[in-house]
Structures are given as structure tokens and as C-alpha cells.
Motif scaffolding. Structure first.
Motif, PDB file in Angstrom:
ATOM      1  N   PRO A  29     -59.487 -25.198 -22.026  1.00  0.00           N
ATOM      2  CA  PRO A  29     -59.275 -23.982 -21.240  1.00  0.00           C
ATOM      3  C   PRO A  29     -58.409 -22.939 -21.933  1.00  0.00           C
ATOM      4  O   PRO A  29     -58.728 -21.738 -21.892  1.00  0.00           O
ATOM      5  CB  PRO A  29     -58.603 -24.506 -19.963  1.00  0.00           C
ATOM      6  N   GLU A  30     -57.303 -23.366 -22.561  1.00  0.00           N
ATOM      7  CA  GLU A  30     -56.361 -22.383 -23.097  1.00  0.00           C
ATOM      8  C   GLU A  30     -56.862 -21.711 -24.370  1.00  0.00           C
ATOM      9  O   GLU A  30     -56.314 -20.699 -24.793  1.00  0.00           O
ATOM     10  CB  GLU A  30     -54.995 -23.029 -23.356  1.00  0.00           C
ATOM     11  N   ARG A  31     -57.938 -22.212 -24.967  1.00  0.00           N
ATOM     12  CA  ARG A  31     -58.515 -21.603 -26.176  1.00  0.00           C
ATOM     13  C   ARG A  31     -59.819 -20.908 -25.809  1.00  0.00           C
ATOM     14  O   ARG A  31     -60.890 -21.206 -26.318  1.00  0.00           O
ATOM     15  CB  ARG A  31     -58.741 -22.687 -27.235  1.00  0.00           C
ATOM     16  N   LEU A  97     -58.476 -15.783 -24.801  1.00  0.00           N
ATOM     17  CA  LEU A  97     -57.442 -15.888 -23.779  1.00  0.00           C
ATOM     18  C   LEU A  97     -57.471 -17.247 -23.081  1.00  0.00           C
ATOM     19  O   LEU A  97     -58.508 -17.901 -23.029  1.00  0.00           O
ATOM     20  CB  LEU A  97     -57.625 -14.780 -22.737  1.00  0.00           C
ATOM     21  N   PRO A  98     -56.345 -17.656 -22.506  1.00  0.00           N
ATOM     22  CA  PRO A  98     -56.334 -18.905 -21.739  1.00  0.00           C
ATOM     23  C   PRO A  98     -57.027 -18.736 -20.394  1.00  0.00           C
ATOM     24  O   PRO A  98     -56.853 -17.722 -19.719  1.00  0.00           O
ATOM     25  CB  PRO A  98     -54.836 -19.206 -21.560  1.00  0.00           C
ATOM     26  N   TRP A  99     -57.809 -19.731 -20.009  1.00  0.00           N
ATOM     27  CA  TRP A  99     -58.476 -19.786 -18.719  1.00  0.00           C
ATOM     28  C   TRP A  99     -57.778 -20.834 -17.847  1.00  0.00           C
ATOM     29  O   TRP A  99     -57.122 -21.737 -18.349  1.00  0.00           O
ATOM     30  CB  TRP A  99     -59.946 -20.154 -18.887  1.00  0.00           C
ATOM     31  N   ASP A 108     -72.126 -36.362  -7.723  1.00  0.00           N
ATOM     32  CA  ASP A 108     -73.494 -36.562  -8.196  1.00  0.00           C
ATOM     33  C   ASP A 108     -73.700 -36.012  -9.601  1.00  0.00           C
ATOM     34  O   ASP A 108     -74.789 -36.126 -10.165  1.00  0.00           O
ATOM     35  CB  ASP A 108     -74.483 -35.894  -7.242  1.00  0.00           C
ATOM     36  N   LEU A 109     -72.681 -35.366 -10.101  1.00  0.00           N
ATOM     37  CA  LEU A 109     -72.649 -34.865 -11.471  1.00  0.00           C
ATOM     38  C   LEU A 109     -71.178 -34.702 -11.809  1.00  0.00           C
ATOM     39  O   LEU A 109     -70.304 -34.978 -10.985  1.00  0.00           O
ATOM     40  CB  LEU A 109     -73.418 -33.541 -11.611  1.00  0.00           C
ATOM     41  N   VAL A 110     -70.898 -34.248 -13.023  1.00  0.00           N
ATOM     42  CA  VAL A 110     -69.506 -33.958 -13.374  1.00  0.00           C
ATOM     43  C   VAL A 110     -69.426 -32.480 -13.737  1.00  0.00           C
ATOM     44  O   VAL A 110     -70.264 -31.964 -14.488  1.00  0.00           O
ATOM     45  CB  VAL A 110     -68.995 -34.869 -14.515  1.00  0.00           C
ATOM     46  N   SER A 111     -68.454 -31.788 -13.139  1.00  0.00           N
ATOM     47  CA  SER A 111     -68.345 -30.349 -13.407  1.00  0.00           C
ATOM     48  C   SER A 111     -66.899 -29.912 -13.437  1.00  0.00           C
ATOM     49  O   SER A 111     -66.018 -30.537 -12.823  1.00  0.00           O
ATOM     50  CB  SER A 111     -69.122 -29.538 -12.376  1.00  0.00           C
ATOM     51  N   LEU A 112     -66.670 -28.841 -14.159  1.00  0.00           N
ATOM     52  CA  LEU A 112     -65.346 -28.255 -14.324  1.00  0.00           C
ATOM     53  C   LEU A 112     -65.491 -26.746 -14.174  1.00  0.00           C
ATOM     54  O   LEU A 112     -66.358 -26.137 -14.818  1.00  0.00           O
ATOM     55  CB  LEU A 112     -64.799 -28.597 -15.710  1.00  0.00           C
ATOM     56  N   THR A 113     -64.677 -26.141 -13.304  1.00  0.00           N
ATOM     57  CA  THR A 113     -64.699 -24.697 -13.107  1.00  0.00           C
ATOM     58  C   THR A 113     -63.421 -24.081 -13.646  1.00  0.00           C
ATOM     59  O   THR A 113     -62.322 -24.572 -13.381  1.00  0.00           O
ATOM     60  CB  THR A 113     -64.868 -24.340 -11.618  1.00  0.00           C
ATOM     61  N   LEU A 114     -63.580 -23.002 -14.415  1.00  0.00           N
ATOM     62  CA  LEU A 114     -62.458 -22.276 -14.996  1.00  0.00           C
ATOM     63  C   LEU A 114     -62.586 -20.806 -14.631  1.00  0.00           C
ATOM     64  O   LEU A 114     -63.696 -20.298 -14.475  1.00  0.00           O
ATOM     65  CB  LEU A 114     -62.440 -22.393 -16.527  1.00  0.00           C
ATOM     66  N   VAL A 115     -61.458 -20.121 -14.523  1.00  0.00           N
ATOM     67  CA  VAL A 115     -61.494 -18.690 -14.232  1.00  0.00           C
ATOM     68  C   VAL A 115     -60.617 -17.918 -15.206  1.00  0.00           C
ATOM     69  O   VAL A 115     -59.616 -18.428 -15.722  1.00  0.00           O
ATOM     70  CB  VAL A 115     -61.057 -18.361 -12.783  1.00  0.00           C
ATOM     71  N   LEU A 116     -61.023 -16.684 -15.444  1.00  0.00           N
ATOM     72  CA  LEU A 116     -60.243 -15.713 -16.209  1.00  0.00           C
ATOM     73  C   LEU A 116     -60.061 -14.489 -15.333  1.00  0.00           C
ATOM     74  O   LEU A 116     -61.046 -13.902 -14.876  1.00  0.00           O
ATOM     75  CB  LEU A 116     -60.962 -15.336 -17.504  1.00  0.00           C
ATOM     76  N   ASN A 117     -58.817 -14.130 -15.076  1.00  0.00           N
ATOM     77  CA  ASN A 117     -58.503 -12.949 -14.273  1.00  0.00           C
ATOM     78  C   ASN A 117     -57.955 -11.841 -15.163  1.00  0.00           C
ATOM     79  O   ASN A 117     -57.279 -12.108 -16.170  1.00  0.00           O
ATOM     80  CB  ASN A 117     -57.461 -13.291 -13.208  1.00  0.00           C
TER      81      ASN A 117
END
Length: 289
Positions: A29-31, A97-99, A108-117
Motif C-alpha cells: 500500500p505505501e508504495r 503515494l501511500p494508499w 468466497d474469494l480474497v480481496s483487499l481494498t485500498l484508497v487514495l484521497n
């Protein structure tokens, strides 16, 4: 079985796994919110230049960098908005930028959500308030990259977006491409050439844009490694870029929503009304043979 683990090296890394499919995804995330690795059945699908990745002053060459709010570069790295000139470097700032991680799912799956503001740093070069959210979903032999772009400004927000996947290959002469286009533009010389399904790999660098694609998919078959990678994508994406450098073990097939310099020309530029959002996705599938 789906799982998410974390490891702390130079950067904190999230590791998403689908154990049954032997699929493993690494996200930093941070990269720049980047996917650095995707392996399937012990095969590395992506390339990563580890030395560049370890140097924060250099852009990453490898994985799947995120391009926002522009794809490619601008003449003299500048554009004008409301009579004011701004400087924006190649491919924008999202990849640097870091997210922030906001959601993790392992059902039922594997997921990761990231945001950039948006923040003071982004507003200095891109005068809009926004949020960009990326969700990486891993299941079986597929990777889905879902995106949501939201304009929090009081004026319309214009942008382009794209992905820059670096696919690993040990022998480019064993690659076969299915690209739904009959011509491409050389991004270096700006000349337009007919496309017959192959590239002249003797060149030091190939950097071409397919600006008139007839379908929302493309694929590359690596006959040397025994699998095909297929990319399919939303209607938001208008342009496909192919890029590779002689002597390097990668090639890039990049879905872009707009061509280079669209922030100045307006070509295929996405414009969001104040308070509006739009969604898009890119789907990657690996088929072994």
C-alpha cells in the motif's frame, strides 16, 4: 482456503492467497498501492525490478503500477486548468503515494481494498478533491482489479487512468499476441503503422499505442512457459499500450482510459461532475496448456 497475511520488510506487504488454486498476490500500500507479485502454480506471472523497488526516489519497474490522474507524459510535464499552469510528471502521482487499506475479505474469494484521497501534495499539481478506491480480488486463476473514482470537488474533475502491468517472460520470441486492432502509433516517432500481430523485437525499445481497439480484451500467449494471459476491461478504457525494452525479461500490455496528453487535448478524457463517481474494472486470467 482464502487468507491475507502481512509481512514487514522495507515496506509492509499484504499477501493474498487462494490455497486451492496455488495463487498468491503481494500488495504494498505505501508504495503506490502497487501489486508487486502474482504467482500461480509456482509460476511468476509478473516481473519486478527489485533494486528500483527498494529505492523510493525511483519509479517502480515491475508489478502493476497505478496510473492516475494521467497516463503517459505531458509536453514539458505541464497542463493548464482555468488559466493556471500545473506541472504533473509522467503517469501522475498515484503510483508514488501511500494508499490506505480500508477492507479485507476472505470468504468466497480474497480481496483487499485500498484508497487514495486528495491532500495538499496532490492539490498542488492537480487542483481537485477526490478519492480513488482500488479493490484487488483473487480467486482461482483470475485477478480482478475493481476501481471507483469519486469527485469531491465543487467543479467538474477531468482525469485519465490506467494500469501498467509488467509481465515476466524468459523468451520474448515465444510470445504470441491477440490485440484487437489493425494499427498502432509509435509513441516515440508518432508514426502510425499497420499491425499484423507481431512486433520487431530487435528494436532497443518498443513503445506503441493502439488507439482504435475493436474489443475490450487482449491476450498474450507465452508458448515457452505454457500459459496465456488474457486482459479484459471496462468501456472506460479506450487505449492499449505495448511497451518493452531489449534485454529485459518483461513486456507490458497496458489498458489506458485515454492516450498521452489527454489532459491538454481532451481526447477520451473522463469528466466527473461534482459529487459524482464512476467505476471500472480490469480482469486478468491465466490459462495453462
Amino acid at each position: 482456503m482464502f487468507a491475507i497475511a502481512r509481512k514487514q520488510q522495507q515496506y509492509e506487504t499484504y499477501i493474498l492467497t487462494d490455497e486451492n488454486a496455488q495463487s498468491r498476490l503481494e500488495v504494498v500500500p505505501e508504495r503506490g498501492g502497487i501489486i508487486t507479485s502474482w504467482s500461480l502454480q509456482s509460476q511468476d506471472i509478473l516481473y519486478l525490478d527489485c533494486d528500483r523497488f527498494a529505492d523510493p526516489s525511483l519509479s517502480v519497474r515491475g508489478g502493476i503500477p497505478i496510473l492516475f490522474p494521467i497516463c503517459g507524459n505531458l509536453p514539458d510535464s505541464t497542463y493548464t486548468h482555468n488559466g493556471k499552469q500545473y506541472t504533473l510528471k509522467q503517469h501522475g502521482f498515484a503510483r508514488d503515494l501511500p494508499w490506505e487499506v480500508t477492507e479485507q475479505i476472505t470468504n468466497d474469494l480474497v480481496s483487499l481494498t485500498l484508497v487514495l484521497n486528495s491532500n495538499d501534495q496532490t492539490r498542488a499539481v492537480y487542483p481537485f478533491d477526490f478519492q480513488v478506491a482500488f479493490t484487488y480480488e483473487l480467486k482461482g486463476n483470475t485477478l480482478e482489479i475493481r476501481q471507483r473514482y469519486t469527485n469531491h470537488s465543487t467543479e467538474p474533475m477531468s482525469f485519465s487512468t490506467g494500469l501498467h502491468p509488467y509481465f515476466f517472460t524468459s523468451d520474448k520470441t515465444r510470445l504470441e499476441f491477440d490485440i484487437p486492432a489493425s494499427e498502432y502509433q509509435n509513441q516515440i516517432t508518432k508514426e502510425v503503422h499497420p499491425f499484423s500481430g507481431s512486433f520487431d523485437l530487435s528494436q532497443d525499445e518498443i513503445d506503441v499505442a493502439f488507439r482504435q481497439v475493436s474489443a475490450n480484451f487482449t491476450s498474450a500467449t507465452d508458448t515457452g512457459r505454457g500459459f496465456k494471459v488474457t486482459l479484459s476491461y471496462s468501456d472506460l478504457y479506450s487505449t492499449l499500450v505495448f511497451w518493452t525494452v531489449k534485454g529485459k525479461d518483461y513486456y507490458c500490455l497496458e489498458p489506458w482510459s485515454a492516450p498521452r496528453n489527454s489532459l491538454n487535448t481532451g481526447e477520451h478524457l473522463t469528466e466527473l461532475a461534482p459529487g459524482a463517481s464512476c467505476e471500472a474494472s480490469v480482469h486478468l486470467k491465466v490459462t495453462f496448456f
